[in-house]
Design a protein around this motif. Sequence first.
Motif, mmCIF file in Angstrom:
data_model
loop_
_atom_site.group_PDB
_atom_site.id
_atom_site.type_symbol
_atom_site.label_atom_id
_atom_site.label_comp_id
_atom_site.label_asym_id
_atom_site.label_seq_id
_atom_site.Cartn_x
_atom_site.Cartn_y
_atom_site.Cartn_z
ATOM 1 N N TYR A 34 0.446 -1.580 0.051
ATOM 2 C CA TYR A 34 -0.057 0.305 -0.288
ATOM 3 C C TYR A 34 1.207 1.593 0.051
ATOM 4 N N THR A 59 -3.908 0.459 -10.393
ATOM 5 C CA THR A 59 -4.900 -0.800 -11.060
ATOM 6 C C THR A 59 -4.315 -1.827 -11.339
ATOM 7 N N GLY A 62 -3.467 -3.965 -8.174
ATOM 8 C CA GLY A 62 -4.773 -5.455 -8.402
ATOM 9 C C GLY A 62 -5.346 -6.528 -9.365
ATOM 10 N N GLN A 259 -15.388 -7.658 -1.356
ATOM 11 C CA GLN A 259 -14.318 -6.438 -1.415
ATOM 12 C C GLN A 259 -14.539 -5.157 -2.755
ATOM 13 N N ASN A 263 -13.439 -2.011 -0.674
ATOM 14 C CA ASN A 263 -13.051 -1.003 -1.269
ATOM 15 C C ASN A 263 -13.683 -0.265 -1.481
ATOM 16 N N LEU A 267 -12.120 3.975 -1.052
ATOM 17 C CA LEU A 267 -11.964 5.242 -1.326
ATOM 18 C C LEU A 267 -12.584 6.132 -1.310
ATOM 19 N N ASP A 355 -15.216 -3.635 7.664
ATOM 20 C CA ASP A 355 -13.670 -3.988 8.225
ATOM 21 C C ASP A 355 -13.333 -4.872 8.680
ATOM 22 N N LYS A 389 -11.665 -5.232 -6.243
ATOM 23 C CA LYS A 389 -11.105 -3.554 -5.681
ATOM 24 C C LYS A 389 -11.135 -3.045 -7.593
ATOM 25 N N GLY A 392 -15.332 -2.135 -7.666
ATOM 26 C CA GLY A 392 -15.633 -1.611 -6.311
ATOM 27 C C GLY A 392 -16.166 0.208 -7.152
ATOM 28 N N TYR A 422 -23.901 -0.474 -1.639
ATOM 29 C CA TYR A 422 -22.841 -0.576 -1.289
ATOM 30 C C TYR A 422 -23.205 -1.535 0.311
#
Length: 477
Positions: A34, A59, A62, A259, A263, A267, A355, A389, A392, A422
């Motif tokens: 990260y 990306t 991912g 996911q 994500n 974001l 989470d 990822k 999303g 979501y």
Amino acid sequence: MLDAFDHRTTLTGNQRRLVFAATMITALECFDYYVIAFVIAFVVIPWKLTFGETALILTSSGIGTSLGAFSWGYLADRIGRRPVLVMTVLVFALATGALAFTPERGWVYLAAFRFLIGVSVGGLYAVLMPLVQEFMPAHRRGQMAGLVTSFVSIGIIAGAVLGAFLTPLIGWRGLFALGALLAVLAFAFLTWIKESPFWLCSRGRWEEARASIAWALECSPADAPDLHYRPIEAKARFLELFRHPRALAASWLSQLSYQIAANGVLLWAPTLLALQLAIPAASAAKLMISVSVTGLVGRLFFSAVVERFGRRPLGLIVGIGAATALLIGACAHSATVGGVSLLWVSLILWALVGDGGYAIVGPYSAEVWPSRLRATGMGSAYGFGAMGKIIGPLALALITGSANVISPEATLDAIVPGFGFYAACYFVCGLAFLIGFETKGLSFADIDARASHDRNPIVSHHPAPPQRFVPTLRREK
């Protein structure tokens, strides 16, 4: 198959060292993974990166994670867990070290090695989780696997803190150099990890399996459980996953829906807080620290209670609880109680369950598969879920009407449909646990029998392989 672990009421020192090594490797790898978020902030303006170039850099990892999870997981069922772990850490260390030499405006170079890092991280989690589970007694398996998952959050938090304070001192290339050193440190922890006795037995390597059991139980090989013969299993084929429709549906659906939602919320949340509270982005980022810490607390909590309440009930609670928290945030995002924003409160509640719930979702994706397909099944579920990822942010861009799919410009008008979408994903994640079967308290022998009972024999067109014999390990009474 190997019930020697299940007879123990406590973990041995070597089992604890295995869990510690797994948690440290997970934290170190996720720290490096990260760091790119801080690097992009430093190079996007000097390099004059276009939206497309930035998108490819972000990306690429991912996409690599998804491909790596599929391929490394399958390979781990063919050649063993430990060799694959060594290869993933090696690829990670070399790719991260190479990024310390990124040329000026070398965005293609950066994206290419980020892709390799994603490939290695996908394989690491897909293989490390089954390996840890296969050394644990049934009554501690969920707890220890959840603990390993919790250190993903610790790695991310450490990356955020070190990235913020060290980048001005050592530069963004220095961050990658530090990451390479930490990856090398992960090799030291690999010395504490032995090959899975389940995999060794499945390949007929009986003495090595006995030695692996003896190491875990801290006894001499001569005192290890006796060997009792059973048929050797043929090497796993990827298409065999489709002979287990319940495991496939439960693991793939829970991973993908989770996911996508997790994500997307992570974001969008900082921007929404800044807009709703009319505060600078830096202040919103500080509020997000409390959200991240709450997520860590949630993972530790679910790890602690999973063996008491079971995977399916807790998985359903994760789905419904996270969906409820997001719906509260959508409907009351402009309200305050005692001067405290309900949007921020809803995000805290979401982090605790939404989470934190990955301590249930992640390990369950490995547990539901039979032993001979466990790494392949876990890798396929994690790889399939990793597409969330990308999905999303894409869904968020469609909801907000933005052309920027990497960092869509959020608006308060879109919070109700956005959080509603979501929330629906989390609800699907909870329902996915109702498709699978409960693994609480089941030995892997019990899970293998259950998976065999649920198997769909129509899918396979291959004749059954001839049977040889391999021992199982039991304690003599």
